[in-house]
Design an enzyme around this catalytic site. Sequence first.
Site, PDB file in Angstrom:
ATOM      1  N   CYS A 149       0.861  -1.233   0.028  1.00 30.25           N
ATOM      2  CA  CYS A 149      -0.080  -0.044   0.019  1.00 30.25           C
ATOM      3  C   CYS A 149       0.841   1.203  -0.128  1.00 30.25           C
ATOM      4  CB  CYS A 149      -1.010  -0.048   1.224  1.00 30.25           C
ATOM      5  SG  CYS A 149      -2.376   1.061   0.834  1.00 30.25           S
TER       6      CYS A 149
ATOM      7  N   HIS B 150      -2.949  -5.398   1.907  1.00 28.83           N
ATOM      8  CA  HIS B 150      -2.318  -5.571   3.146  1.00 28.83           C
ATOM      9  C   HIS B 150      -2.140  -7.189   3.264  1.00 28.83           C
ATOM     10  CE1 HIS B 150      -2.272  -1.293   4.383  1.00 28.83           C
ATOM     11  NE2 HIS B 150      -3.247  -1.310   3.626  1.00 28.83           N
TER      12      HIS B 150
ATOM     13  N   GLU C 233      -0.348  -8.354   5.311  1.00 21.83           N
ATOM     14  CA  GLU C 233      -0.124  -8.670   7.014  1.00 21.83           C
ATOM     15  C   GLU C 233      -1.177  -8.757   7.553  1.00 21.83           C
ATOM     16  OE1 GLU C 233      -0.401  -4.234   6.395  1.00 21.83           O
ATOM     17  OE2 GLU C 233       0.242  -5.936   5.044  1.00 21.83           O
TER      18      GLU C 233
END
Length: 202
Positions: free
Chosen positions: A83, A177, A179
Amino acid sequence: MVKLKARIGVVAYQGAVSEHLRALERAGAEALPVKWPRDLEGLQGVVIPGGESTVIGDAMQTWGLLDALREWVRDGGAVFGTCAGAILMATEIKNGKPDQPRLGIMPLTANRNGFGRQVDSFEADICVRGIEGSAFRAVFIRAPYFEVTDPEVEVLAAVDHKVVAARYGRHLATAFHPELTDDLRIHRLFIEMATGGQKNPG
């Protein structure tokens, strides 16, 4: 002989730092926060997390990390941006500040907030070249998308014909994302890329 873990740093000024550190550790790497140029020593890869690209870029410039990271990349280091981090990797940024600090190590254009504002955040199941198995559940938060014209940049995934993941040599950029999910496949892909063991996608 004991196989040493890959040492991967996470730029730790702002954004999803702890989430990336945890994901990298779970994916089998030694994960370390990075703030100062000296923190790059001994690393094979660096992750630039999501957050606010102008804030992260300004901090990297203020703390001397921007130039140090460029030199580290010239010496063979691999970078993964998610991002905001991916925006900072791009050579051109649309809808950003004209003088916005950036690494500029991937020849692509990042369209900042390309999918809209915070209220337009969404999740989608996408196919990502280079990872095996089922579709990846991708989380998009004020996400950019990428324009790719350089033939050396490999498009790995797209949503509505907008590029959301790309690879350039040992560098990886995602508009989403990974994560923020329990799926470690993209972090594992980057670890392979950073250690020279990348797989050929397709």
